[in-house]
Design a protein around this motif. Structure first.
Motif, short mmCIF file in Angstrom:
data_model
loop_
_atom_site.label_atom_id
_atom_site.label_comp_id
_atom_site.label_asym_id
_atom_site.label_seq_id
_atom_site.Cartn_x
_atom_site.Cartn_y
_atom_site.Cartn_z
N ILE A 154 0.87 -1.18 0.00
CA ILE A 154 0.00 0.00 0.00
C ILE A 154 0.91 1.23 0.00
CG2 ILE A 154 -1.77 1.29 1.22
CD1 ILE A 154 -2.66 -1.26 2.57
N TYR A 155 0.70 2.11 -0.97
CA TYR A 155 1.49 3.34 -0.98
C TYR A 155 0.65 4.50 -1.44
CZ TYR A 155 2.21 2.17 -5.97
OH TYR A 155 2.03 1.86 -7.28
N LEU A 156 1.06 5.71 -1.06
CA LEU A 156 0.29 6.94 -1.31
C LEU A 156 1.16 7.91 -2.09
CD1 LEU A 156 -2.17 8.77 -0.80
CD2 LEU A 156 -1.05 9.51 1.31
N SER A 188 -5.13 -1.58 -7.67
CA SER A 188 -6.08 -0.50 -7.94
C SER A 188 -5.47 0.82 -7.54
CB SER A 188 -7.40 -0.71 -7.18
OG SER A 188 -7.19 -0.57 -5.80
N TYR A 189 -5.70 1.84 -8.36
CA TYR A 189 -5.33 3.22 -8.04
C TYR A 189 -6.60 3.95 -7.63
CZ TYR A 189 -0.62 2.89 -10.10
OH TYR A 189 0.67 2.58 -10.35
N GLN A 190 -6.68 4.38 -6.35
CA GLN A 190 -7.87 5.06 -5.82
C GLN A 190 -7.54 6.54 -5.59
OE1 GLN A 190 -10.77 3.64 -5.27
NE2 GLN A 190 -10.20 1.52 -5.72
N PRO A 191 -8.41 7.46 -6.08
CA PRO A 191 -8.15 8.89 -5.85
C PRO A 191 -8.30 9.24 -4.38
CG PRO A 191 -10.32 8.59 -6.80
CD PRO A 191 -9.66 7.24 -6.83
N VAL A 192 -7.44 10.16 -3.91
CA VAL A 192 -7.54 10.68 -2.53
C VAL A 192 -7.97 12.14 -2.64
CG1 VAL A 192 -6.29 11.22 -0.43
CG2 VAL A 192 -5.77 9.12 -1.70
N LYS A 193 -9.07 12.47 -1.94
CA LYS A 193 -9.64 13.80 -2.05
C LYS A 193 -9.58 14.53 -0.72
CE LYS A 193 -12.81 12.31 -5.73
NZ LYS A 193 -14.21 12.24 -6.18
N ASP A 194 -9.49 15.86 -0.80
CA ASP A 194 -9.52 16.66 0.43
C ASP A 194 -10.96 16.99 0.79
OD1 ASP A 194 -8.46 19.72 -1.27
OD2 ASP A 194 -10.35 18.60 -1.31
N GLY A 234 -4.19 13.29 -4.47
CA GLY A 234 -3.25 12.19 -4.53
C GLY A 234 -3.92 10.90 -4.95
N VAL A 235 -3.11 9.84 -4.96
CA VAL A 235 -3.59 8.51 -5.35
C VAL A 235 -3.03 7.49 -4.37
CG1 VAL A 235 -3.61 6.75 -7.15
CG2 VAL A 235 -3.67 9.16 -7.78
N VAL A 236 -3.90 6.58 -3.88
CA VAL A 236 -3.45 5.49 -3.02
C VAL A 236 -3.55 4.19 -3.81
CG1 VAL A 236 -5.74 5.14 -2.01
CG2 VAL A 236 -3.71 4.35 -0.79
N CYS A 237 -2.53 3.39 -3.70
CA CYS A 237 -2.47 2.12 -4.44
C CYS A 237 -2.58 0.95 -3.47
CB CYS A 237 -1.16 2.03 -5.23
SG CYS A 237 -0.98 0.45 -6.10
N TYR A 238 -3.47 0.00 -3.79
CA TYR A 238 -3.59 -1.25 -3.06
C TYR A 238 -3.21 -2.36 -4.06
CZ TYR A 238 -6.52 1.67 -0.07
OH TYR A 238 -7.00 2.65 0.74
N ALA A 239 -2.20 -3.15 -3.74
CA ALA A 239 -1.67 -4.11 -4.71
C ALA A 239 -1.56 -5.51 -4.10
CB ALA A 239 -0.31 -3.65 -5.22
N THR A 240 -1.63 -6.49 -4.97
CA THR A 240 -1.41 -7.89 -4.61
C THR A 240 -0.44 -8.51 -5.62
OG1 THR A 240 -3.64 -8.08 -3.70
CG2 THR A 240 -2.49 -10.11 -4.19
N ASP A 241 0.64 -9.10 -5.12
CA ASP A 241 1.62 -9.75 -5.98
C ASP A 241 1.04 -11.08 -6.49
OD1 ASP A 241 5.20 -10.48 -5.66
OD2 ASP A 241 3.77 -10.92 -7.25
N VAL A 242 0.76 -11.14 -7.81
CA VAL A 242 0.18 -12.36 -8.39
C VAL A 242 1.16 -12.99 -9.36
CG1 VAL A 242 -2.19 -11.58 -8.08
CG2 VAL A 242 -0.98 -10.96 -10.17
#
Length: 650
Positions: A19-21, A100-106, A113-121
Motif C-alpha cells: 500500500i502506498y500513497l 487498484s489506483y484510488q483517488p484521494v480527495k480533500d 493524490g492517489v493510493v495504491c492497493y496491490a497484490t503480488d500475483v
C-alpha cells in the motif's frame, strides 16, 4: 487527531499487501508500507521522492501515466495481472500485480493524490502459464495418439512399433496429467476444476478447501453447488453463462458469505471462472482460480473508517486543518481554515500573522521555535479580520523533521475559540459581581451582629431596634442573591417545576410586592380587566411580577407611580409593569433578558447579579408565554409578559 493518524499509519504499515500513497502534481511518494518497500526492493529513503525518482526503472512503463490519469479524472483504475519490471538487487526482474489506483480527495472533494492497493500475483500468472503449457502438451500428446491410431489402422506390419508408440504416448499423457494435478495442488492460490455436463468437481487443491472452509469429502467428485450451496444463488447463473459463452468471468473483491467449518463468515475474494475447451472447441470444464483478499479489504475499510471518523470529528468541532511546508513556505488549508481567516485560498503564513493583534504577533514565532525541541505547537492568539470583530484562535500542530533534524512540514489545526473566551470572561465578571454584591450585606450583617453582642448585657433601647432592622435588611439582601443563584441552578439542571392552578390575576397583583407598598416610596396602581382567571403557577408568576416591580423601583427611583396592567388578548392575557423613569437605551434592550446582564454595567447605581430578568423569562416561557419590554430614553419603561388563559379541556 494526531492519535487517529498514528492508528491509521499502524494499520497501513501492518498490512501484508503493498500500500502506498502518491501526492501532488509532482507525484511524490508520501507513504509506503513495508510490503511496498520490499516489493520495490527499496528502503524508506524513497519516501518523499518523486515516483520516477524512486523507481527510475519504470520509466517507459505505463504506471506514471495511469497515476496522472486518476489525478486528472478522479476515477479509480483497476488492473488484473499487470506486468511490472523492477530493479531488485541490481537485476531487472519481471513481476505481475493485481492492483487498484484510488483517488484521494480533500474536504473540498479535490483530488490531491492517489493510493495504491496491490497484490503480488506473479506466482499465479506463472502457474497459469505453466498450466496452459501443460494443456498444450496434453493436446499435442492427444494428436500424437490420434496419428498412431491411424497408422495402426493403415498398416498391420507396423503394429508392434505402433503399440510401442501408443504405450509411450499414454505414459506421456499420464505424466502430463500428473504434472497438471501436481501443479494444481502446489499452487499458492485456490484452484477448482468443474466439469461442464454435470458440474462435478474433478480437481481441487487444499487452498480451495481452506477458502470455502470445507472438507475434501464434501467437494471432491461431488456437484459444486452441493458442496457450496451458500454461493449458488448468485454465482450458479454466472458459471452457466461462462459454459455457454466460452468467455471468462473476473470478480474483484467479491463479497461472499461462506459457511466455513459450520460458521457463517463474510469474506472478500478475487477470482476468475476460466473456461477450458476440448479439441472440438467446446467448453468441457471451468477452472476456478481464487485468492482470499479479506485481510486487504478489511484493512482498507479500516483505513477509510478512520479517515471518515477524523473527517466527521473535524467537521463537528468546526476545526480548520492546514499543512505548512517549511522549505517552500506553501500553506494548504481546509475550507474551514479559509473560512476562519476569511482571506481566501492560497493565503500565506505571513499574511495571516499580519492580521494578529499587535500584542500577539510574536506568539507564532515563539511557538514554532519551541517546536524545534518538542515537536508540538500550541498557542492562542487574537486575530483581527478586516472590517470584522476580533477573534480568539487556538493553534495546535505537530512538526515533522528529516533525518538531520531539520523541519520539513507542520500538520495542524486551528479553532475559533471566541465564544469560549467570551464565556470565560463572563464567568470571571460574574464571580467579581457576585463577590462584590455579597460583600456589602455580609459586612453590614457582621457589624450589626458585633453591636448586638456588645449590647447583650446592657442593651441600648434606642439603638437596639435599628441594629435589628439593619441586620434583617442585610439578611434579606443575602437571601435574595442566594435565591437568584439557586433559581439559575435549577434552570440549568431542568428542575424548575410548575404547580398550576386557577387563580385571579387581580387578586394576586393586589397582594404582591407588600415590601414596596409598606415602604411608601412608590405607589402601585392596578389597571385593566380585574376579572380574568388564569391557569398557572401562582407563586412563580408572583415571583415574575415582584422582580419587574423591584427593577422599576431600582432603575426609576423618582417615578413614584408604578402601573400594573391586565389585558385580555383572546386566548392569552398580557400583564405589564410600567414606570415613568429615565427609560433604557436602545442598544441594551436586546440583552435585558440575557443571563448576568445588568443595564447599569458599572454597578455604581444599583445592585444585583443580573439574573432576575433571565429567571423571569424562563418562568414565562415554561408557561407557554412571551416576555418583552418597550422603552425609550426619557419616556419610561414598560415590561410585559403573556400567559395562556387556561388549558383546553379534552
Amino acid at each position: 487527531m494526531i492519535l487517529d493518524k498514528e492508528i491509521l499509519a499502524g494499520l497501513i504499515e501492518g498490512s501484508p499487501y503493498p500500500i502506498y500513497l502518491i501526492l501532488g502534481e509532482e507525484l511524490r511518494v508520501a507513504l509506503a508500507n513495508a510490503a511496498t518497500l520490499k516489493a520495490w526492493g527499496k528502503d524508506a529513503s524513497v519516501i518523499g521522492k518523486r515516483f520516477l525518482e524512486a523507481l527510475p526503472e519504470i520509466d517507459g512503463q505505463p504506471f506514471e501515466a495511469l497515476l496522472r490519469q486518476v489525478m486528472r479524472t478522479g476515477e479509480a483504475y483497476y488492473a488484473v495481472n499487470d506486468r511490472a519490471d523492477l530493479m531488485i538487487d541490481g537485476q531487472l526482474k519481471t513481476f505481475y500485480y493485481t492492483f487498484s489506483y484510488q483517488p484521494v480527495k480533500d474536504a473540498d472533494h479535490q483530488v490531491i493524490g492517489v493510493v495504491c492497493y496491490a497484490t503480488d500475483v506473479t506466482q499465479l500468472v506463472e502457474s497459469a502459464s505453466n498450466i496452459s503449457r501443460m494443456g498444450l502438451e496434453a493436446v499435442e500428446n492427444n494428436e500424437r495418439l490420434a496419428a498412431i491410431n491411424e497408422a495402426l489402422a493403415a498398416s498391420n506390419e507396423e503394429l508392434a512399433t505402433t503399440n510401442e508408440e501408443l504405450t509411450e504416448s499414454t505414459r506421456l499423457l499420464e505424466l502430463s496429467e500428473g504434472r497438471f494435478r501436481s501443479l494444481i495442488q502446489q499452487a499458492p492460490f485456490a484452484i477448482c476444476v468443474i466439469r461442464a455436463n454435470d458440474l462435478v468437481v474433478t480437481e481441487l487443491n487444499d487452498r480451495y478447501l481452506e477458502l470455502v472452509g470445507k472438507e475434501r469429502t464434501q467437494l471432491d467428485g461431488k456437484p459444486i453447488w452441493d458442496g457450496v450451496p451458500e454461493a449458488a444463488e448468485v454465482y450458479a447463473p454466472v458459471m452457466e453463462k461462462v459454459f455457454q459463452s466460452g468467455e471468462a468471468f473476473f470478480a474483484k473483491e467479491a463479497e461472499l458469505t461462506l459457511i466455513r467449518n459450520g460458521l457463517a463468515e463474510q469474506v472478500f475474494v478475487d477470482f476468475v471462472y476460466e473456461p477450458v475447451s476440448d479439441l472440438s472447441g467446446n467448453v468441457s470444464a471451468v477452472m476456478v482460480v481464487g485468492i482470499d483478499v479479506s485481510e486487504k479489504v478489511r484493512t482498507r475499510h479500516a483505513v477509510e473508517e478512520v479517515e471518515e471518523r477524523i473527517r466527521l470529528a473535524v467537521e463537528a468541532a468546526e476545526i480548520g486543518t492546514y499543512d505548512l511546508n517549511y522549505k517552500t513556505g506553501e500553506l494548504v488549508g481546509s475550507a474551514r481554515f479559509d473560512e476562519i481567516f476569511g482571506l481566501g485560498n492560497g493565503v500565506n503564513r505571513e499574511t495571516i500573522i499580519d492580521h494578529y493583534h499587535p500584542d500577539d504577533v510574536h506568539l507564532s514565532v515563539l511557538a514554532h521555535e519551541e517546536a524545534r525541541k518538542t515537536g508540538r505547537i500550541f498557542y492562542e492568539a487574537r486575530y483581527i479580520p478586516k472590517g470584522l470583530p476580533l477573534k480568539w484562535l487556538r493553534f495546535q500542530a505537530k512538526v515533522y523533521f528529516d533525518a538531520n533534524g531539520n523541519r520539513l512540514r507542520t500538520l495542524g489545526t486551528v479553532m475559533d475559540i471566541t465564544v469560549y473566551k467570551a464565556l470565560q470572561q463572563q464567568k470571571d465578571d460574574f464571580i467579581s459581581i457576585a463577590s462584590h454584591e455579597l460583600k456589602t450585606p455580609l459586612t453590614t450583617l457582621k457589624a450589626s451582629l458585633q453591636l448586638l453582642v456588645r449590647m447583650r448585657e446592657n442593651p441600648n433601647t434606642v439603638l437596639f431596634p435599628k441594629v435589628i432592622d439593619q441586620a434583617s435588611r442585610s439578611m434579606d439582601k443575602i437571601t435574595e442573591l442566594v435565591d437568584d443563584l439557586l433559581n439559575v441552578s435549577k434552570i440549568n439542571q431542568g428542575h424548575v417545576g410548575l404547580k398550576k392552578n386557577w387563580f385571579n390575576l387581580s387578586d394576586m397583583l393586589e397582594k404582591c410586592c407588600i415590601h414596596v407598598r409598606e415602604s411608601g416610596s412608590h405607589e402601585l396602581i392596578l389597571e385593566g380587566d380585574k376579572s380574568l382567571m388564569v391557569y398557572a403557577d401562582e407563586h412563580r408568576i408572583d415571583q415574575v411580577v415582584v422582580n419587574l416591580v423591584n427593577n422599576a423601583v431600582k432603575y426609576a427611583p423618582d417615578s413614584r407611580e408604578i402601573f400594573l396592567g391586565i389585558k385580555s388578548l383572546g386566548e392569552m392575557v398580557k400583564v405589564s409593569v410600567r414606570d415613568n423613569g429615565p427609560g433604557i437605551p436602545a442598544d441594551k434592550l436586546p440583552h435585558l433578558f440575557d443571563r448576568y446582564f445588568r443595564a447599569d454595567e458599572r454597578g455604581t447605581q444599583v445592585s444585583g447579579l443580573g439574573l432576575g430578568l433571565f429567571i423571569c423569562a424562563d418562568i414565562v416561557q415554561r408557561h407557554g408565554g412571551e416576555i418583552g419590554v418597550e422603552s425609550e430614553p426619557g419616556q419610561g419603561s414598560n415590561f410585559y409578559f403573556t400567559l395562556p388563559l387556561g388549558e383546553k379541556e379534552e
